[in-house]
Design an enzyme around this catalytic site. Structure first.
Site, PDB file in Angstrom:
ATOM      1  N   PRO A  98     -62.719  -2.397 -29.962  1.00  0.00           N
ATOM      2  CA  PRO A  98     -61.889  -3.435 -30.543  1.00  0.00           C
ATOM      3  C   PRO A  98     -62.680  -4.669 -30.953  1.00  0.00           C
ATOM      4  O   PRO A  98     -63.730  -4.963 -30.401  1.00  0.00           O
ATOM      5  CB  PRO A  98     -60.938  -3.787 -29.406  1.00  0.00           C
ATOM      6  CG  PRO A  98     -61.695  -3.461 -28.175  1.00  0.00           C
ATOM      7  CD  PRO A  98     -62.563  -2.309 -28.512  1.00  0.00           C
ATOM      8  N   GLY A  99     -62.163  -5.384 -31.919  1.00  0.00           N
ATOM      9  CA  GLY A  99     -62.829  -6.592 -32.374  1.00  0.00           C
ATOM     10  C   GLY A  99     -62.324  -7.844 -31.700  1.00  0.00           C
ATOM     11  O   GLY A  99     -62.905  -8.898 -31.830  1.00  0.00           O
ATOM     12  N   ASP A 133     -60.792  -7.377 -38.170  1.00  0.00           N
ATOM     13  CA  ASP A 133     -60.384  -7.345 -39.582  1.00  0.00           C
ATOM     14  C   ASP A 133     -61.506  -7.031 -40.564  1.00  0.00           C
ATOM     15  O   ASP A 133     -61.320  -7.158 -41.770  1.00  0.00           O
ATOM     16  CB  ASP A 133     -59.712  -8.668 -40.011  1.00  0.00           C
ATOM     17  CG  ASP A 133     -58.353  -8.829 -39.354  1.00  0.00           C
ATOM     18  OD1 ASP A 133     -57.762  -7.791 -38.993  1.00  0.00           O
ATOM     19  OD2 ASP A 133     -57.900  -9.968 -39.192  1.00  0.00           O
ATOM     20  N   ASP A 155     -64.215   4.116 -30.852  1.00  0.00           N
ATOM     21  CA  ASP A 155     -63.706   2.930 -31.531  1.00  0.00           C
ATOM     22  C   ASP A 155     -63.692   1.790 -30.531  1.00  0.00           C
ATOM     23  O   ASP A 155     -63.282   1.961 -29.392  1.00  0.00           O
ATOM     24  CB  ASP A 155     -62.282   3.189 -32.039  1.00  0.00           C
ATOM     25  CG  ASP A 155     -61.690   1.950 -32.692  1.00  0.00           C
ATOM     26  OD1 ASP A 155     -62.446   1.208 -33.353  1.00  0.00           O
ATOM     27  OD2 ASP A 155     -60.484   1.729 -32.552  1.00  0.00           O
ATOM     28  N   ASP A 168     -65.956  -3.667 -52.489  1.00  0.00           N
ATOM     29  CA  ASP A 168     -65.148  -3.715 -53.724  1.00  0.00           C
ATOM     30  C   ASP A 168     -64.732  -5.151 -54.044  1.00  0.00           C
ATOM     31  O   ASP A 168     -64.589  -5.519 -55.208  1.00  0.00           O
ATOM     32  CB  ASP A 168     -63.925  -2.804 -53.596  1.00  0.00           C
ATOM     33  CG  ASP A 168     -63.147  -3.041 -52.307  1.00  0.00           C
ATOM     34  OD1 ASP A 168     -63.788  -3.144 -51.236  1.00  0.00           O
ATOM     35  OD2 ASP A 168     -61.906  -3.127 -52.371  1.00  0.00           O
ATOM     36  N   SER A 187     -60.754 -35.652  -2.338  1.00  0.00           N
ATOM     37  CA  SER A 187     -61.248 -34.963  -3.540  1.00  0.00           C
ATOM     38  C   SER A 187     -60.519 -35.409  -4.805  1.00  0.00           C
ATOM     39  O   SER A 187     -59.733 -34.668  -5.373  1.00  0.00           O
ATOM     40  CB  SER A 187     -61.169 -33.436  -3.374  1.00  0.00           C
ATOM     41  OG  SER A 187     -59.945 -33.010  -2.830  1.00  0.00           O
ATOM     42  N   GLY A 206     -55.189 -35.432  -2.126  1.00  0.00           N
ATOM     43  CA  GLY A 206     -54.198 -36.502  -2.199  1.00  0.00           C
ATOM     44  C   GLY A 206     -54.846 -37.823  -1.828  1.00  0.00           C
ATOM     45  O   GLY A 206     -55.983 -37.854  -1.330  1.00  0.00           O
ATOM     46  N   LEU A 207     -54.133 -38.883  -2.049  1.00  0.00           N
ATOM     47  CA  LEU A 207     -54.662 -40.233  -1.790  1.00  0.00           C
ATOM     48  C   LEU A 207     -55.027 -40.404  -0.309  1.00  0.00           C
ATOM     49  O   LEU A 207     -54.462 -39.708   0.548  1.00  0.00           O
ATOM     50  CB  LEU A 207     -53.597 -41.259  -2.160  1.00  0.00           C
ATOM     51  CG  LEU A 207     -53.291 -41.413  -3.655  1.00  0.00           C
ATOM     52  CD1 LEU A 207     -52.022 -42.240  -3.839  1.00  0.00           C
ATOM     53  CD2 LEU A 207     -54.470 -42.039  -4.382  1.00  0.00           C
ATOM     54  N   SER A 214     -61.096   0.181 -37.871  1.00  0.00           N
ATOM     55  CA  SER A 214     -60.098   1.244 -37.706  1.00  0.00           C
ATOM     56  C   SER A 214     -59.845   1.966 -39.020  1.00  0.00           C
ATOM     57  O   SER A 214     -59.711   3.187 -39.050  1.00  0.00           O
ATOM     58  CB  SER A 214     -58.792   0.665 -37.159  1.00  0.00           C
ATOM     59  OG  SER A 214     -59.016   0.124 -35.884  1.00  0.00           O
TER      60      SER A 214
END
EC number: 2.7.1.25
Lengths: 281, 626
Positions: free
Chosen positions: B103-104, B28, B101, B159, B537, B463-464, B32
Site C-alpha cells: 500500500p501507498g 495514487d 502489492d 500518457d 510536574s 497538579g498544583l 493497483s
C-alpha cells in the site's frame, strides 16, 4: 552404496537443488517448528480435507514422523460419511492424538447472516468453544492465500483477540521469518503453514509424497469435489479427473476458482469477510 | 531410518519457486492499476475475478477499475485505499512470479514490509508527471534496508506527458539521482501507462523513441536468486527434540552445505561436534543438506545446543561470524511512539534472542532530502542508524542483500515487533567511553501479573502544589494494600530527600527530577508493582517524557484542585513564601502550570476522601482482570 561413500569421502556429494515444492515444504516445516516452540498448548485443525492432510504430513516431516500435539476435528455432524471413515482410519495409522469438537445448532447462530454463511458459522462457534475449553495458545490451520481474497491478507502467525476476533486493519508486521507472539488473556494465535501454497502445489505435493485423500476428490459419473465442506453447502464440479495426476492436469488448464462450490463465499460481497473476522478459518 | 523406500521423484522438469516481485510507490501513482493490467494482459486472471471487477465497478457506476481486483475487502473499497499486502501469482512463459502489492498509505508501512521483505525484485511506480514524492523516497529507502537487489522503475502515467521524450528523460534523471543517493542502481526505467497498457505487456506505439524492455520483458530478465550452498555453512538452531531416545538438533540452513562428518562449532561457546547424521522423514536418505533446507542433525558427541545457537564450520576462522556485544544497525522504526536512546528490547536474529539497549542514535534520515542528521529520537515509520548494546556477545553475519544473515528485528516486552534492524557490523567504542551492557528480566509482564494477581501500571498524579496529590496517593496506597494489591508511592519530597537530593528547582533540575522518577517508576512497574507518582510536574513536555520512558502502562491523572483551595491549604507554607517573593519560580504563582489536555483520569481534588475513592477505584479497574 560404496560409490556413494567414495564420493562422500571426497566431498563430492552436493545438496540436491531445491525445487518449488522443496522450498514450500522447508518453509512450512520452519513455521510448524516455530509454533511448537513458541505456542503451548498447541493444536492442529484437521478438517479431513486435502490441505489439512498435507499439513499433518508436513508436521510429521517437521517432527521426524510424529505429530507431537493434538489434532482437532470440529465436527458439524454434516460431513460426508467417507470423511468420517477416513478420520477413523488415519487417526490410527498416523498415531494422532485426536480431539473432537461439536458445533451448536444453527438456531443459535447470528440470524442476520445469509443462510449458507450462517450454517458455516456453526463451525466457528464450535471451534471457539474448543479453544476456550482447552486454553490453546496456538491453533494451526490450513488456509492458503490463493483460496480467497480475504485469506490473501492473512499473516503466518495471526493473533486473535478476545472473542477470537481477527483485527484485519491492525495486523502485526511480519518479515524475515520473524513471527510476533503477543499474548494477553483470552487471546490465541492462528498459525498458517500453508499460506504460501497454491491449490496446484498441494496436489503436486500429494502426488510426490503419496498422501492419502478421501475419494470424494476424484471424479465419479463426471463430477468431483474440488473443496470439501458440509454436505448441504458444498457442491461438486464437473470433472473427469479420477486420479491425482488427472486432477493436476485439470488444474493446469482450469481458470475457475477453487471455492466456486462453497455457497457461503458468494451470497453477498462481505459475507465471507464477516465470517473470517468472527473467527472462521 | 528415515528413508522411504516408496518415495519417487516424479519425472518432470525441475521447477523453480516463483519469483516474488514487490510493487511499491506513492499513493495514487498507479500500483493497483498496474497489477490489474499486468494480470489481464498476461492472461493470469481467473474467470471469476474479471467478472468480479466488472460487477464491482458497475455497482459503483465506474468504468472498469483494475484496482478493484486487489481491493477485495469491503473496508478497503470504503476507504478507497489498499490496506494490506496481497500476493498474486502470474506466469510469463515458463517462469512463475508472485506479485506482492504494497500500500501507498504511509501509516501502513508495516504491511508493506510484510509483503516486500522476501521479494527478489521491486517495481517502483512513479507518476511521470508528479515525480518522486514522500512515499517514493520512503519506499525506496526501505527497499535498500530490507535488501532488495533488483529495482525496476516504471514511469507511470507517461500518457499525461504525451510520451514526450525530453520530459520523460528529465523525470527519469530526477528519479535516478534520488536512487543514487540510496546506493540503489535502477536497472531499467520504463515510460508506461498502466491504464492504457503502454509498455506493460505490449510495446507502446506512442513512445517509439524508447528502445528498452517492456515491464514484462524487464521482469523476465530478473536473474534467479544465486544459490547459497557454496558459502560458509550457517544453521541457527531452531529447537532440540528428543524422540525415541534420539536427540535431534532442528533448524533451517541459512547458507552453505553440511555433510556427515563435518565438524561444527556451536554458538558463542564454540563447543565442537561432528555431524553424525542428516535426518529427514519420508525423504531419500542423503548425507548432505544445503541452504534453505529444514533438517535435523544428530551430533557426536550428543551435545544439547540452545535455540538460537549458530552452527558454523569449526575450523574456518576466515569465514567465522562476527562476535560483538556492541553492534551498529540501520533501523526502520514501526512503533507508533518514537524511539529514544536508553530503551531496551529483545533483538531477534533468526532464532537467536539478545537483550539490547539503544546505546546511541547515531543519525536520523531526513525523508525530504534523504540526508543523515543528528537526532535524539526516531519518529514512527522513520529511519536511522543506531548502536545497540547487548548483555552478551552477539554472533552474526553482517547484513547483505539477498542473504538472511544479520536480519535483526526489535521486539518489545509484549512480544510485538517494533522495528527492523539490519546489523551492519561491530560498533567501535568512542575513546574513553565506558560500555554499558544492561541485562533484561526473563520474567515477562504476564508472569508477574499471574504471581501477584494484578497487572502493573504507573499512575502519574500531576497538579498544583497543595492540590493533595501526596495525601491522596498515600491514602490510595493504604486502601489498595487493604485489598491485597501492592502499590508504591513516589512523591516529590520523598524523592528529593534521597535519590534526588542533589537537585534544585531550576527548570533543568526539575526535568532531571522527573526523568529519574520516571525510570524508578518503570523499574518498579516492570517488576509487577502498582506505582503512584505524586509530582507537580507542571510541564507537558516533562510529562510526555515520563510517558515515553514508562511506556504503555502510563496513566496520567490530573488532580485539578482550584488554585484558591491549594493556596488556602498551603500545608508547607510555600504559597505564602512565594507570594512574599522568597521562592522564585513557584508553580501556580510565578511559574506556569500546564494542565493536561487528555488525562486518563480527572479528579476534582476538593474532597480528599472522594478523590481517594475515585483514584482507588480507577487503579483497581486498571490492574485487575475483568
Amino acid at each position: 552404496m560404496t560409490e556413494l561413500a567414495d564420493k562422500h569421502a571426497a566431498g563430492l556429494i552436493e545438496p540436491r537443488p531445491m525445487d518449488d515444492l522443496d522450498q514450500l515444504e522447508a518453509q512450512s516445516i520452519f513455521i510448524l517448528r516455530e509454533a511448537y516452540r513458541k505456542l503451548r498448548p498447541l493444536a492442529l485443525l484437521w478438517s479431513l480435507g486435502k490441505d489439512s492432510n498435507v499439513m499433518v504430513w508436513l508436521a510429521r516431516k517437521a517432527f521426524m514422523g510424529r505429530v507431537p500435539f493434538p489434532v482437532m476435528h470440529v465436527d458439524t455432524e454434516k460431513k460426508f460419511p467417507e470423511m468420517y471413515a477416513f478420520r477413523d482410519e488415519y487417526t490410527k495409522k498416523w498415531n494422532l492424538d485426536l480431539i473432537l469438537g461439536y458445533c451448536p445448532p444453527v438456531e443459535e447462530i447470528d440470524p442476520s447472516l445469509p443462510p449458507a454463511a450462517r450454517s458455516a458459522a456453526r463451525k466457528t462457534a464450535g471451534l471457539a468453544k474448543l479453544i476456550d475449553e482447552r486454553q490453546f495458545r496456538g491453533v494451526i490451520a490450513g488456509i492458503r492465500r490463493d483460496e480467497q481474497a480475504t485469506r490473501a491478507k492473512e499473516r503466518v502467525f495471526s493473533p486473535r483477540g478476545a472473542g477470537h476476533r481477527w483485527d484485519v486493519r491492525n495486523q502485526p508486521p511480519e518479515f524475515w521469518d520473524q513471527y510476533a507472539t503477543p499474548y494477553e488473556d483470552g487471546m490465541h494465535i492462528r498459525v498458517h503453514p500453508l499460506l504460501a501454497w497454491r491449490e496446484i502445489d498441494i496436489w503436486r505435493y500429494i502426488e510426490r509424497e503419496n498422501i492419502p485423500l478421501v475419494d470424494l476428490y476424484f471424479a465419479k459419473d463426471g463430477r468431483r469435489y474440488r473443496s470439501l465442506g458440509d454436505r448441504d453447502i458444498t457442491s461438486p464440479v464437473e470433472s473427469e479427473a479420477s486420479t491425482v495426476a488427472e486432477v493436476i492436469a485439470e488444474l493446469e488448464t482450469s481458470r475457475t476458482s477453487e471455492r466456486a462450490g462453497r455457497a457461503m463465499d458468494h451470497e453477498s460481497e462481505d459475507a465471507f469477510e464477516r465470517l473470517r473476522v468472527a473467527g472462521y478459518l | 531410518m528415515n528413508a522411504a523406500p516408496d518415495h519417487h521423484i516424479p519425472i518432470e522438469a525441475h521447477r523453480v519457486a516463483a519469483t516474488p516481485i514487490v510493487i511499491v510507490g506513492h499513493v495514487d501513482h498507479g500500483k493497483s492499476s498496474l497489477i490489474g493490467r499486468l494480470l489481464h494482459d498476461t492472461g493470469s486472471l481467473q474467470e471469476g475475478k474479471l467478472a468480479q471487477i466488472i460487477e464491482s465497478s458497475r455497482k459503483r457506476g465506474l468504468s472498469v477499475e483494475w484496482s478493484f481486483l486487489l481491493d477485495s475487502l469491503q473496508i478497503e473499497r470504503d476507504q478507497g485505499v489498499t490496506v494490506d499486502s496481497t500476493r498474486i501469482p502470474f506466469r510469463l512463459g515458463d517462469r512463475e512470479f508472485v506479485i506482492v502489492d504494497a500500500p501507498g498509505h504511509r501509516q501502513f508501512l508495516r504491511n508493506m514490509i510484510t509483503g516486500a521483505a522476501d521479494a527478489e525484485a521491486a517495481v517502483l511506480v512513479v507518476d511521470a508527471q508528479e515525480g518522486a514524492q514522500e512515499q517514493t523516497r520512503r519506499h525506496a529507502l526501505l527497499l535498500r534496508l530490507i535488501g532488495i537487489r533488483h529495482v525496476i522503475v516504471l514511469l507511470n502515467k507517461s500518457d499525461l506527458l504525451g510520451f514526450d521524450e525530453t520530459k520523460i528523460l528529465k523525470a527519469e534523471a530526477d528519479v535516478r539521482a534520488l536512487l543514487a543517493r540510496l546506493e540503489i542502481h535502477a536497472e531499467t526505467m520504463i515510460p508506461a501507462s498502466a491504464r492504457d497498457g503502454d509498455n506493460i505487456a505490449e510495446r507502446s506505439a506512442r513512445a517509439a523513441w524508447y528502445k528498452g524492455p517492456t515491464l514484462v520483458e524487464a521482469l523476465a530478465n530478473v536473474p534467479p536468486p544465486a544459490p547459497r550452498t557454496a558459502l560458509a555453512f550457517r544453521m541457527p538452531v531452531q529447537d532440540v527434540y528428543r524422540f525415541d531416545d534420539v536427540r535431534y538438533v532442528a533448524g533451517r540452513i541459512e547458507r552453505g552445505t553440511i555433510r556427515v562428518g563435518d565438524q561444527i562449532a556451536i554458538g558463542a561457546q564454540k563447543q565442537i561436534a561432528t555431524v553424525a547424521e542428516v535426518c529427514r522423514w519420508h525423504a531419500p536418505e542423503r548425507p548432505v543438506a544445503g541452504a534453505g533446507e529444514s533438517i535435523a542433525l544428530r551430533l557426536e558427541p550428543d551435545l544439547v545446543p540452545d535455540r538460537g545457537d549458530l552452527l558454523f564450520p569449526a575450523h574456518d576462522s576466515a569465514n567465522a561470524p562476527v562476535r560483538a556485544a556492541r553492534v551498529r544497525a540501520r533501523l526502520f522504526w514501526l512503533r507508533t511512539e518514537p524511539l529514544r536512546v536508553g530503551e531496551s528490547f529483545t533483538l531477534r536474529i533468526a532464532t537467536a534472542e539478545y537483550d539490547v539497549t539503544v546505546a546511541s542514535i547515531d543519525a536520523v534520515v531526513d525523508l525530504d532530502d534523504l540526508t543523515l542528521n543528528p537526532g535524539d529520537h526516531v519518529q514512527p515509520d522513520g529511519f536511522a542508524e543506531v548502536t545497540l548494546a547487548a548483555s552478551h556477545a552477539i554472533l552474526f553475519d553482517p547484513f547483505a542483500p539477498g542473504l538472511s544473515g544479520g536480519r535483526g528485528v526489535l521486539v518489545d516486552r509484549f512480544q510485538r515487533i517494533v522495528g527492523g534492524a539490519p546489523l551492519i557490523g561491530a560498533a567501535e567504542l568512542p575513546d574513553g567511553a565506558h560500555a554499558i551492557h544492561p541485562t533484561a528480566s526473563h520474567v515477562d509482564a504476564q508472569a508477574h501479573a499471574r504471581a501477584r494477581g494484578h497487572k502493573a501500571a504507573v499512575f502519574w498524579l500531576t497538579g498544583l502544589p497543595g492540590s493533595g496529590k501526596s495525601t491522596v496517593a498515600r491514602r490510595a496506597e493504604a486502601d489498595l494494600a487493604a485489598r491485597g494489591l501492592s502499590a508504591t508511592v513516589l512523591d516529590g519530597d520523598t524523592l528529593r530527600a534521597g535519590l534526588c537530593a542533589d537537585l534544585g528547582f531550576s527548570p533543568e533540575d526539575r526535568h532531571e527530577n522527573i526523568r529519574r522518577a520516571s525510570h524508578v517508576a518503570k523499574i518498579l512497574a516492570e517488576s509487577g508493582q502498582i506505582v503512584i507518582v505524586a509530582l507537580v510536574s507542571p510541564l507537558r513536555a516533562d510529562r510526555a517524557l515520563a510517558r515515553q520512558i514508562v511506556g504503555a502502562d502510563f496513566h496520567e491523572v490530573f488532580v485539578d484542585t482550584p488554585l484558591e483551595t491549594c493556596e488556602s491549604r498551603d500545608p508547607k507554607g510555600l504559597y505564602a513564601a512565594a507570594r512574599a517573593g522568597r521562592i522564585p519560580q513557584f508553580t501556580g504563582v510565578t511559574a506556569p502550570y500546564e494542565a493536561p489536555e487528555t488525562a486518563a483520569l480527572h479528579l476534582s481534588g476538593e474532597d480528599v476522601q472522594a478523590t481517594t475513592q475515585r483514584l482507588t477505584s480507577f487503579v483497581t479497574r486498571t490492574v485487575l482482570p475483568e
